[in-house]
Enzyme design. Sequence first.
Site, PDB file in Angstrom:
ATOM      1  CD  GLU A   1       1.495  -3.811  -0.066  1.00  0.00           C
ATOM      2  OE1 GLU A   1       0.504  -3.867  -0.793  1.00  0.00           O
ATOM      3  OE2 GLU A   1       2.665  -3.955  -0.491  1.00  0.00           O
TER       4      GLU A   1
ATOM      5  CD  GLU B   1       3.867  -9.039  -4.509  1.00  0.00           C
ATOM      6  OE1 GLU B   1       3.013  -8.147  -4.580  1.00  0.00           O
ATOM      7  OE2 GLU B   1       4.990  -8.878  -3.961  1.00  0.00           O
TER       8      GLU B   1
END
Length: 766
Positions: A365, A651
């Site tokens: 990502e 996260e």
Amino acid sequence: MTTAPAPSPALDAVGLDVLDGALAITAPDSLPHAVTDVHALSRTVTLDQDATQIASAQLLATAHGVYEPSIDGEPATTSVLNPGWTVYESRLQVQRFDVTELARAAGAELTLRADLAGGWWRGNMGFRGGVNYGERTAFLAALVLTYRDGAVQTVLTDETWTATTTAVTFVSIYQGQHEDRRREAGAPRPVAVAEIDRGTLIEQSSPLIVRHESRAVEQVITTASGKTILDFGQNLVGWLRFTVTGPAGTEITLRHAEVLEDGELGVRPLRSAAATDRLILSGDPAGETFEPTFTFHGFRYAEVTGWPGQLDPAAIEAVVVHSDIHRTGWFESSHAGVNQLVSNSVWSQRGNFLAVPTDCPQRDERLGWTGDIAAYAATAAYQFDVDAFLHSWLLDLAAETAANPRGFVPFVVPDILKFSEVPKQENPEDEWSGATAVWGDAAVWVAEALWTAYGDLDHLRAQYPGMVLHLESVERALSGSGLWDRGFQFGDWLDPDASPHAPADAKADKGVVATACLIRSARFAARAAELIGEEDGARRWQELADRTRAAFLEAYVEQDGRILSDCATVYSLAIAFDLLPEDLREKSAARLAEVVAEAGYRVSTGFAGTPFVTWALSETGHVQDAYRLLLEKGNPSWLYPVSMGATTIWERWDSMLEDGSINPGEMTSFNHYALGAVADWIYQVVLGIRPAAPGYAEILIQPVPGPGIDWARGAYDSVAGRIEVSWSAPAEGPFSLETTIPEGTRASVVLPDGTRHEVGPGSHRF
């Protein structure tokens, strides 16, 4: 008699138009692996005069891909991964390097070389890889030599350059870098001419990417499977560097990961990113140095296989790499867990401020997600000088928004995802504009954070068009009631009560979240318009804010202060964004305190609510509740990851579960700064350094002590100068405060008993 060298002229003395005569060049198809490998493009030039007569030498260069320039084998810059990542279609940065000393060291001729790799241009980016700006890389440069007599010699990229292979046989940002030192460069071949649109060229606007420090191995781990893993003690971003001697053909493999699981390298969160470097030795008895500078990894642990002989951990170091942003904020307190939390925030920012403000630096990502930086921008601007870094990114955001057919702020900037297949709307009759709250609000909130921290009116003026584009896209999305309650929303993303497989399933009503965010954004856009002299815009956005606030209160807020969906996030946004009349504000704050207590002071907010929940509590008199929420250690909480050994922000609140296993969700990162946005509250409320005017032209010193922290100290290097605060609030004894105010400013000091003192520059004690 030796003539002293003439001083070099300013680097901006040569305009970008010098590149008009240059040709973009690339490796020819006749060269093996012309598209996939790293190739060296070079030209040897005879100097017009003796090298000692060079007054200055300046290299202007850029690329589709990333490049490393050198002169006679010496690096022309200490920066790496040039030219970074911007919206290449409209903003391709040109770097300027002062290479005067390198040129003076040449003899009658010098060789200019650039090693060219795919970088982000041909990086197979995206969630599953495979998305590129283009398949062919390109390099464009001009070397401008100015002699003492005023003569100028210019060396441009053109068909006279040649290309050879290098030892790098494969490189990818996600997958890693592979080198075979046995590989012969082969005979040079004429380069091919490529295309770079000169209309996209801009001066370097974002800080260069550089090596910042190196870290030694802290522990060597031998796993149950017999693997050798190096622990560097800190989750970081960069690569490994070492020098090794071994037989020709020896293959050394380096795998990287952020955590261990069941005692082995925890690679599942990387998804399809291999994050693996390989080196095949040539057998050079003098030793071979390896440093994979065309990729980067997010890691704390590195698994090493194939090392010749006994591995000496002192031979390997981890190199920390990020954009050249400088630390500006510091914090320390009596609470070790909070200190580690702040350290985690700092390291997450370091790792993710690499070219663009990325969501994470390790998996497949590493994109500039708008929602993450919208939540975190205020924290970022305290910890580091991010003025140029985030300003450049906001210009990219505006460029992507303007180019978007539906005119909304994309989810990521630069928007590499636009090259992917876009999912079709489930309901074609739902005229979703594409705009999303928090994520799209980055156009405004990041600009607001920069204005508050730096007070740069020229930057604000340049950022304003991006705000307008966002708000106009939201206007198209509003329902007939004036609410932002239709279309897709991320909402309170990663609410800890949501399933790990459904991160958008939050308790907070998405319409409440989105409408509240719109009001905040419209208000600041009105303020920005007023500051830059856009009177019509100021009226337009203030009227939008007022209309939307009225609709919000009517639709979502009850007379007892309850807000639709009755959860911490909706109360936090309503209070922090000042959406409520005073009587309802007190009632909603009391309900927020109840909700926080009912959750056992464990965090119950996601991306939307987390930056504001402690603010909403402390600013309405619920200081003890704010401190209890901050200092809670159970899962989910800010200190739970700290208790699990985290060295960066996770996260998810529970990226690692209590049993040491990795969260089962597909989306699990251990370096993701958004939930660390509470650090802004720590700096401003716990420590007490606050801006009373943009750019800290006026300062407010107002520490708010609470249970669990007996003392705190810290500093902020503002654009007005260094601000220092140290306070102590022992259980037995009086509160004491020391502060230093920079020259040219004044400060209001508000003590915990409510007394206010006006002070000037210098040190003050209370």
